[in-house]
Scaffold this active site. Structure first.
Site, PDB file in Angstrom:
ATOM      1  N   CYS A  21       7.384 -21.386 -13.734  1.00 24.12           N
ATOM      2  CA  CYS A  21       8.320 -20.289 -13.989  1.00 24.12           C
ATOM      3  C   CYS A  21       7.723 -18.980 -13.497  1.00 24.12           C
ATOM      4  O   CYS A  21       6.597 -18.939 -12.979  1.00 24.12           O
ATOM      5  CB  CYS A  21       8.640 -20.186 -15.473  1.00 24.12           C
ATOM      6  N   CYS A  24       4.331 -18.032 -14.867  1.00 26.30           N
ATOM      7  CA  CYS A  24       3.188 -18.639 -14.174  1.00 26.30           C
ATOM      8  C   CYS A  24       2.826 -17.824 -12.933  1.00 26.30           C
ATOM      9  O   CYS A  24       1.645 -17.589 -12.643  1.00 26.30           O
ATOM     10  CB  CYS A  24       3.523 -20.072 -13.753  1.00 26.30           C
ATOM     11  N   ASP A 442      16.442   6.246  20.330  1.00 34.65           N
ATOM     12  CA  ASP A 442      15.812   6.700  21.563  1.00 34.65           C
ATOM     13  C   ASP A 442      16.764   6.385  22.719  1.00 34.65           C
ATOM     14  O   ASP A 442      17.503   5.397  22.670  1.00 34.65           O
ATOM     15  CB  ASP A 442      14.480   5.968  21.750  1.00 34.65           C
ATOM     16  N   ASP A 645      11.770   1.675  21.761  1.00 34.07           N
ATOM     17  CA  ASP A 645      11.137   0.538  22.438  1.00 34.07           C
ATOM     18  C   ASP A 645       9.857   0.900  23.174  1.00 34.07           C
ATOM     19  O   ASP A 645       9.196   0.033  23.732  1.00 34.07           O
ATOM     20  CB  ASP A 645      12.112  -0.091  23.435  1.00 34.07           C
ATOM     21  N   ASP A 649       7.395   5.983  21.179  1.00 32.32           N
ATOM     22  CA  ASP A 649       8.255   5.906  19.993  1.00 32.32           C
ATOM     23  C   ASP A 649       7.480   5.467  18.753  1.00 32.32           C
ATOM     24  O   ASP A 649       7.998   5.575  17.635  1.00 32.32           O
ATOM     25  CB  ASP A 649       9.403   4.911  20.222  1.00 32.32           C
TER      26      ASP A 649
END
Length: 757
Positions: A21, A24, A442, A645, A649
């Protein structure tokens, strides 16, 4: 247990055995987290994993393993997909066998204890005299005892774990079940003694013990099966790679296991086969299905020099390619690693459930004890009535549903994203994405293709457009400028045979000079034309129009006379406008950021449907602009995502609340981002936000029902309803309700698999 050796890595992930559970899971997490040298320990109950960030100079992995083992659990090294499948199948088989063995004894136990009156008055049938409690209560009680002992023995692990947790002052679900059924068993044992040795006529309650244990095991089996389905996405990914590869060794084609492929091997792949590892095509052409990576169903054409991604499917041509990444370095392995880490992480909302689970079990035990005592001493009820209240509260209040509410939704949500080319690196970014108010895009490589293309060719007078392109491309083929490359690519696409230039020279900031077949070529901007006394007035209107559209016009003069203009632009991706529109419909502000001049930036933004533009922004200032948009120091802070990308950036991606990298971009951008879009276009941005919204809604639903279940279930189990004349909840019904709550939470999480994003 598999051998665990000290590893010098700063982080390790283990499979945890023995958890029943959320209590635990919290126990394991706290045990590992308290060790000196462990910076962070996180347990995902749904995936049954422990991730530890540690300092190997202060603590060894063996110390972590021993500490967790001392707490009553086992740690296993990360497993292969096959090993994990075998282990899970074995666990499911063990649970099912426990259920069958329990049911074999529980069914007759239930019959002889609960049905005599029903059989007699409804069906007119009586139990045989030796087992009939009306005739021989002692014999009946002994037979019940004999039927109950095997059920207790089969499920002895529940008692071992449950009472051990109580001794360590960290009670869990097993503790609740163990205490409740043990109380019923001991009391029934006393009543059996009275029947046998004192001539009593008491009815023991062994059936409570047998039925509860049997139902708990059945619930665990369904939970195990359903939980396995939540991780199907990662299993699919892990099963994508082929088992073998055909490589050229010693001049011959040889089939080897994929683990034996090394960097530099030449791999041979025929139509219909999977690409074993990552690499670069050296021979042949084909189309490749990369949907496993990008979620995009359209095949991608591949020829010499193009990249190959392992596990993609070769559609219609034979190719040879050189292996560049193998084993855990392949794109597929990195994706699997990202998804696994995301599934093991916790969103901030999980902290609420964790805090409740930590205090919940001790509170339930206290409520059960006090309620039982209240009914016995204040309510004037029998001892068994009080014990029934005690047992019912312990059974119905197990916090499994609370512990499963968050991690199962995160597992399914991140898996759903991976199937659609959206890699979400952690639970925090998954949660934050649904709160976004602004998305910053961008321009180059994100909104646009990132590669200049020839968009217009204007030729007048004695030259045709194809002739103008031939002269321009022939002159530019020695130039490395991106605009020149765009013109050369256009000529190749049109099938033009270029002429070798002579006397080529590049003029910085203006253009080029070259000689083609005895004719003098000038190509460049207006400054170049003016310096060489070439009249450009005839094309002034065309060039102004191109500039307004964000295109770069290049004049072409042949033998001192202007022959035409070629316009080049970094065109927007076909999907950019639709993606921007989808974001705006979500109520999200879209901002484009670029280092380009304002005129070009506005033209590109207009094509994409973006109203807000930040232009002429230097690379190192992008992060500062994102910070301003966040307005953290102002009266109305906003959650901002940055989509990019490039290397420049990376700081802005890190500054944003959610950094989103286009997967076709640089490794630095991808490493800095919280979400990676493998498709290489912006459609993944609204999809990622939609997935976040649906996942968070699913988590809230799970938490709501888990909370409501306990809020309503505990008072009913306490007998509040009974005070006002209602029936008393049977402990066996409580066991059914407890099992059903966990399965319902898991089933609700699985609905995310069918969600549209």
């Amino acid at each position: 247990m598999q051998t665990l050796l000290q590893n010098k890595a700063a982080a390790r992930t283990f499979k945890v055995q023995g958890m029943s559970c959320a209590g635990c899971a919290k126990n394991v997490e706290q045990t590992a987290g308290r060790l000196n040298g462990v910076a962070e320990a996180g347990v995902n109950f749904a995936t049954e994993t422990l991730r530890v960030n540690y300092n190997p100079e202060l603590v060894s992995i063996m110390e972590v393993v021993k500490a967790v083992e001392k707490a009553g659990f086992k740690l296993l090294e990360e497993e292969s997909i096959d090993a994990e499948a075998i282990r899970r199948a074995k666990e499911a088989g063990d649970i099912w066998r426990r259920f069958v063995a329990s049911a074999i004894f529980t069914v007759p136990l239930f019959v002889i204890s609960m049905t005599p009156m029903v059989l007699k008055y409804i069906f007119g049938v009586t139990l045989p005299s030796p087992v009939n409690p009306m005739h021989h209560p002692a014999a009946n009680a002994v037979i019940q005892l004999l039927l109950t002992v095997p059920v207790v023995a089969v499920n002895f692990k529940i008692y071992a774990r449950g009472f051990k947790a109580i001794v360590k002052r960290r009670p869990n679900m097993d503790s609740l079940i163990a205490k409740g059924t043990a109380a019923a068993f001991v009391y029934s044992l006393y009543l059996t003694w009275m029947n046998v040795f004192a001539g009593g006529h008491y009815e023991p309650y062994f059936e409570i013990v047998g039925v509860i244990l049997t139902l708990i095991v059945l619930g665990k089996y369904f939970e195990n099966v359903t939980k396995g389905k939540t991780g199907e996405a990662i299993k699919k990914l892990m099963g994508l790679a082929p088992k073998t590869a055909k490589v050229i060794r010693r001049g011959e084609e040889t089939e080897i296991y994929i683990d034996e492929v090394v960097v530099g091997d030449i791999v041979v792949v025929r139509p219909g086969e999977k690409m074993p590892v990552d690499g670069i095509v050296t021979e042949g052409e084909t189309s490749v299905d990369e949907s496993m990576l990008t979620g995009e169903s359209m095949p991608v054409n591949k020829s010499v020099g193009d990249n190959i991604v392992g596990a993609s499917i070769n559609k219609n041509g034979s190719v040879k390619y050189r292996a560049t990444k193998v084993g855990k370095d392949t794109a597929l392995s990195q994706i699997i690693k990202l998804v696994e880490e995301a599934q093991s992480s916790k969103p901030p909302i999980a902290a609420l459930a964790d805090r409740i689970c930590e205090k919940f079990v001790p509170a339930v035990i206290a409520i059960a004890v006090l309620s039982g005592l209240a009914w016995y001493f204040l309510g004037g009820e029998s001892l068994w009535f009080a014990m029934r209240i005690f047992i019912t509260i312990l059974v119905i209040a197990c916090p499994c549903a609370l512990g499963l509410a968050t991690p199962t939704s995160v597992m399914v949500g991140t898996g759903k994203g991976a199937e659609n080319g959206i890699l979400i690196k952690g639970g925090e970014s998954l949660e934050t994405a649904h709160k976004l108010g602004t998305v910053v895009l961008d321009k180059t490589g994100t909104v646009t293709e990132g590669k200049p293309h020839v968009t217009d060719i204007v030729a007048r007078g004695s030259f045709r457009a194809d002739e103008l392109l031939l002269f321009a491309a022939s002159a530019e083929q020695k130039s490395e400028h991106p605009l020149a490359q765009a013109i050369v690519n256009k000529s190749a696409k049109d099938g033009l045979e270029l002429v070798e230039p002579s006397g080529f020279s590049s003029i910085t900031g203006q253009g080029i000079k070259a000689k083609i077949g005895g004719r003098h070529i000038l190509m460049g901007n207006r400054h170049l034309m003016d310096e060489n006394a070439v009249d450009t007035n005839a094309y002034a209107a065309d060039c102004d129009g191109f500039a307004e559209e964000g295109k770069t016009p290049m004049y072409v003069a042949i033998d001192g006379e202007l022959a035409g203009v070629i316009a080049v632009a970094d065109v927007i991706k076909p999907t950019s406008r639709a993606a921007v529109s989808a974001l705006q419909k979500m109520g999200i502000d879209v901002v484009m950021i670029t280092g380009d001049n304002g005129r070009t930036a506005r033209a590109v933004a207009k094509q994409a449907g973006i109203a807000n533009v930040l232009s002429e922004v230097l690379p190192h200032d992008k992060a500062e602009n994102v910070k301003k948009l966040q307005g953290k120091d102002g009266p109305s802070p906003r959650k901002v995502a940055m989509v990019g990308d490039g290397i420049n950036d990376a700081p802005a991606l890190a500054q944003a609340d959610v950094g989103i990298a286009i997967g076709t971009g640089t490794d630095v951008a991808i490493e800095s981002a919280d979400i990676v879009l493998m498709r290489g276009d912006l459609t993944g941005v609204p999809s990622a936000i939609a997935l976040s919204k649906k996942t968070m809604a699913n988590i809230r639903q799970n938490l709501f029902w888990a909370f409501i279940y306990n809020v309503m279930g505990i008072p009913i189990a306490m007998g509040v309803w009974h005070v006002f004349g209602g029936p008393l909840l049977n402990p066996m019904l409580a066991a059914i309700a407890m099992a059903a709550s966990s399965v319902s939470v898991l089933s609700n999480a699985l609905r995310l698999k069918k969600a549209k994003i």
